[in-house]
Design a protein around this motif. Structure first.
Motif, PDB file in Angstrom:
ATOM      1  N   THR A 190       4.566   1.022   1.224  1.00  0.00           N
ATOM      2  CA  THR A 190       5.693   1.356   0.360  1.00  0.00           C
ATOM      3  C   THR A 190       5.902   2.865   0.391  1.00  0.00           C
ATOM      4  N   GLU A 191       7.095   3.275   0.031  1.00  0.00           N
ATOM      5  CA  GLU A 191       7.388   4.708  -0.033  1.00  0.00           C
ATOM      6  C   GLU A 191       6.623   5.334  -1.194  1.00  0.00           C
ATOM      7  N   ILE A 192       5.939   6.415  -0.916  1.00  0.00           N
ATOM      8  CA  ILE A 192       5.124   7.036  -1.953  1.00  0.00           C
ATOM      9  C   ILE A 192       5.920   8.020  -2.807  1.00  0.00           C
ATOM     10  N   ALA A 200      -2.957  12.187  -2.636  1.00  0.00           N
ATOM     11  CA  ALA A 200      -3.608  11.127  -1.875  1.00  0.00           C
ATOM     12  C   ALA A 200      -3.990  11.618  -0.489  1.00  0.00           C
ATOM     13  N   ALA A 201      -3.160  12.470   0.095  1.00  0.00           N
ATOM     14  CA  ALA A 201      -3.468  13.006   1.423  1.00  0.00           C
ATOM     15  C   ALA A 201      -4.787  13.764   1.415  1.00  0.00           C
ATOM     16  N   TYR A 215       0.838  -1.193   0.000  1.00  0.00           N
ATOM     17  CA  TYR A 215       0.000   0.000   0.000  1.00  0.00           C
ATOM     18  C   TYR A 215       0.876   1.248   0.000  1.00  0.00           C
ATOM     19  N   PRO A 216       0.660   2.145  -0.952  1.00  0.00           N
ATOM     20  CA  PRO A 216       1.526   3.338  -1.047  1.00  0.00           C
ATOM     21  C   PRO A 216       1.180   4.395  -0.006  1.00  0.00           C
ATOM     22  N   GLY A 217       2.121   4.703   0.848  1.00  0.00           N
ATOM     23  CA  GLY A 217       1.926   5.784   1.803  1.00  0.00           C
ATOM     24  C   GLY A 217       0.917   5.471   2.886  1.00  0.00           C
ATOM     25  N   HIS A 218       0.248   6.526   3.374  1.00  0.00           N
ATOM     26  CA  HIS A 218      -0.706   6.415   4.480  1.00  0.00           C
ATOM     27  C   HIS A 218      -1.881   7.347   4.185  1.00  0.00           C
ATOM     28  N   SER A 219      -2.982   6.773   3.723  1.00  0.00           N
ATOM     29  CA  SER A 219      -4.171   7.584   3.442  1.00  0.00           C
ATOM     30  C   SER A 219      -5.425   6.885   3.936  1.00  0.00           C
TER      31      SER A 219
END
Length: 241
Positions: free
Chosen positions: A35-37, A155-156, A8-12
């Protein structure tokens, strides 16, 4: 116990995944690795880098060591085009040592599962990225009757949306000729709202995190009846892909 792996890319909207695990109500374990976004931007160049082979390979071994039976990249592989997305999945499968797929192919397979051909798209992305998703689906013969773009740049931004924004997106994106509504973007929280969305629109609704988990189950040859996750999780199989 069936263990499903997700990159999953990043944190959203990652909290959709433990919620889905609970709603499945069976011996399913959902393992999520971030994963690093890179640059958080809904631009083609940024999305290509976010899903690059190097970024995915650095974290996939964590899922392998956790005992995952299948892995799905919860990102926008559609920006690579059909052939590029297939190559991405093949590379991921080799690196992981297990069956692999992506959210983009999950949408393709879910549309086939529902047996529908005409769909509407409600995209959080800017117009150019939304059209790339539509083009990806058309590569499999899906008839896109409308594409709605919300123009969110990151995404944020999407991850901060609540129920009002989600339902507004769905209402504004639906089309009377569409047999189903598709809401891409794994940054969008949808897991708690799918039955309500389907009731309001009177048709199946496919969302990114929902189809991503369904795709992992498909790869692991598991079927789970979970009405709380919408029509996709209640239908008998129409096709095996």
């Amino acid at each position: 116990m069936t263990a499903l792996g997700f990159l999953y890319p990043g944190h959203s909207a990652e909290d959709d995944y433990p919620r889905i695990e609970q709603l499945l109500g069976s011996d399913i374990r959902v393992d999520l690795v971030h994963t690093e976004i890179g640059e958080d931007a809904h631009r083609v160049e940024a999305l290509l880098e976010t899903g690059s082979a190097g970024r995915l390979a650095t974290r996939v071994q964590e899922l392998r060591h956790a005992g995952a039976e299948a892995v799905v990249w919860a990102g926008g592989s559609f920006v690579h085009g059909w052939d590029g997305a297939q190559e991405q999945v093949r590379t991921l499968a080799v690196a992981a040592g297990m069956p692999a797929s992506s959210t983009s192919f999950a949408f393709v397979h879910a549309v086939r599962e529902l047996g529908v051909r005409r769909v509407a798209i409600g995209a959080t992305y800017p117009e150019d990225v939304a059209q790339l998703f539509a083009q990806f689906l058309r590569s499999d013969g899906v008839d896109i009757v409308s594409v709605t773009s919300s123009g969110a740049r990151t995404a944020a931004e999407v991850g901060a949306w609540g129920e009002p924004e989600l339902f507004a997106l769905a209402r504004n994106s639906d089309h009377p000729e569409a047999e189903a509504l598709l809401l891409p973007d794994t940054a969008l929280h949808t897991a708690a709202h799918i039955p309500a969305l389907e009731k309001e629109l009177g048709k199946p609704v496919l969302t990114a995190n929902q189809v991503t988990v369904w795709e992992a189950l498909r790869l692991a040859d598991r079927r789970v009846n979970a009405p709380e996750l919408g029509t996709l999780f209640t239908r008998e199989p129409i096709v095996q892909a």
